[in-house]
Design an enzyme around this catalytic site. Structure first.
Site, PDB file in Angstrom:
ATOM      1  N   HIS A  77     -21.346  35.625   0.886  1.00 26.45           N
ATOM      2  CA  HIS A  77     -20.409  34.928   1.771  1.00 26.45           C
ATOM      3  C   HIS A  77     -19.011  35.508   1.566  1.00 26.45           C
ATOM      4  CE1 HIS A  77     -23.278  31.801   2.926  1.00 26.45           C
ATOM      5  NE2 HIS A  77     -23.590  31.650   1.652  1.00 26.45           N
ATOM      6  N   HIS A 106     -27.990  38.084   4.264  1.00 22.76           N
ATOM      7  CA  HIS A 106     -29.102  37.672   3.398  1.00 22.76           C
ATOM      8  C   HIS A 106     -30.107  38.821   3.351  1.00 22.76           C
ATOM      9  CE1 HIS A 106     -33.360  36.105   3.520  1.00 22.76           C
ATOM     10  NE2 HIS A 106     -32.972  35.697   2.326  1.00 22.76           N
ATOM     11  N   VAL A 113     -36.642  40.797  -0.886  1.00 25.93           N
ATOM     12  CA  VAL A 113     -37.921  41.514  -0.968  1.00 25.93           C
ATOM     13  C   VAL A 113     -38.731  40.864  -2.078  1.00 25.93           C
ATOM     14  CG1 VAL A 113     -37.364  43.769   0.052  1.00 25.93           C
ATOM     15  CG2 VAL A 113     -36.733  43.331  -2.310  1.00 25.93           C
ATOM     16  N   HIS A 130     -28.771  46.615  12.853  1.00 25.76           N
ATOM     17  CA  HIS A 130     -30.138  46.737  13.369  1.00 25.76           C
ATOM     18  C   HIS A 130     -30.650  48.176  13.278  1.00 25.76           C
ATOM     19  CE1 HIS A 130     -31.608  42.855  14.887  1.00 25.76           C
ATOM     20  NE2 HIS A 130     -30.331  42.532  14.856  1.00 25.76           N
TER      21      HIS A 130
END
Length: 301
Positions: free
Chosen positions: A94, A104, A107, A143
């Site tokens: 944050h 966030h 794994v 992305h």
């Protein structure tokens, strides 16, 4: 299946990420090693009141036990009565600046064993971005990094895991996405251990490249009380998702995980308001109209 190999990777990943973030922030993370009485333990690395990060945590945990909590066996009754072992790295950051998004990444590996039976195992993970004031170039960059992480495993993974992320990080009670998504996967065990491990490892290894350039670009943008106020309001959605819908939080709390480590994902300053919505056409409204839409970001790139 090689649990020790996965665990070694996860410990190294945590160290690399914390080192990278310390270089960005200029302050050190507190490293807190803990034991779980029922079996296992972990290391929580936490920063609070940093130069860039208002609060952040990078957690490694390795837990095992003789039986699974209800949250794990509800969807998979075949796991009932099996011993389990789980390991993962989970982080939430944050930043203080409202123009820098929350992030966030997680794994994890899970195995359930029973004498005389084949082990049941799977990988899970992903990363997702939650802006307060969105920038298209940041969404495209994030992305693209997610796609780059999955590309070596096959063309089909990014669109599938992107859709899964949009569906998972969705606040059903608000009818809105938590953020602009990324990738998410769970129950990954096909075609074999090596393929699944390589894919999961690539997601972890791409995290710093996905997030740090965005953080560096936004960390020093000027902001005022209005932006901090909206950031605190939107952080409320993050709290709602984690405490109401997130399977990892529920599993951690039900399996006797370490509460401080599980809840370190929560933001330090949050506000709720009754029946509030931003003024039409305002920068705050743009988050809803342009970013919290589950859209496909990559054609923009």
């Amino acid at each position: 299946m090689n649990f020790a190999q996965v665990k070694d990777y996860l410990v190294d990943l945590q160290n690399r990420i914390v080192t990278g973030l310390e270089q960005v922030d200029g302050q050190s993370f507190r490293r807190d090693t803990w034991d779980r009485p029922e079996g296992g333990g972990g290391t929580s690395c936490v920063i609070e009141e940093g130069n860039v990060l208002e609060r952040g945590g990078v957690n490694f945990s390795h837990v095992f036990g003789k039986g699974l909590p209800a949250s794990a066996t509800a969807a998979r009754p075949e796991l009932a009565g099996r011993a389990f072992e789980a390991a993962g790295v989970s982080l939430v950051l944050h930043p203080r600046n409202p123009y820098a998004p929350t992030v966030h990444m997680n794994v994890r590996f899970f195995a359930a064993t029973k004498e005389g039976a084949e082990p049941v195992w799977w990988f899970g993970g992903g990363m997702d971005l939650t802006p307060y004031y969105g920038f298209e170039e940041d969404a495209v960059h994030f992305h693209q990094a997610c796609k780059d992480a999955l590309q070596p495993s096959g063309e089909e993974y990014y669109p599938r895991f992107k859709k899964w992320c949009d569906e998972y990080f969705y606040l059903k009670h608000r009818k809105e996405p938590r953020g602009i998504g990324g990738v998410f996967f769970d129950d990954l065990n096909q075609p074999d251990f090596a393929t699944c491990f390589n894919l999961t490892r690539s997601v972890g290894d791409h995290f710093l490249a996905a997030y740090v350039p965005i953080l560096q670009k936004r960390r020093d943008l000027p902001y005022g009380e209005r932006e901090r106020d909206f950031q605190a309001y939107r952080r409320g959605r993050y709290v709602e998702f984690n405490l109401v819908w997130d399977r990892g939080t529920l599993f951690g709390l039900q399996s006797g995980g370490r509460t401080e480590s599980i809840l370190m994902s929560l933001p330090p300053v949050v506000k709720w308001r009754y029946d509030w919505s931003p003024a039409a056409g305002s920068p705050e409204a743009k988050l809803y109209t342009d970013f919290l839409t589950g859209r496909d970001w990559l054609p923009l790139g």
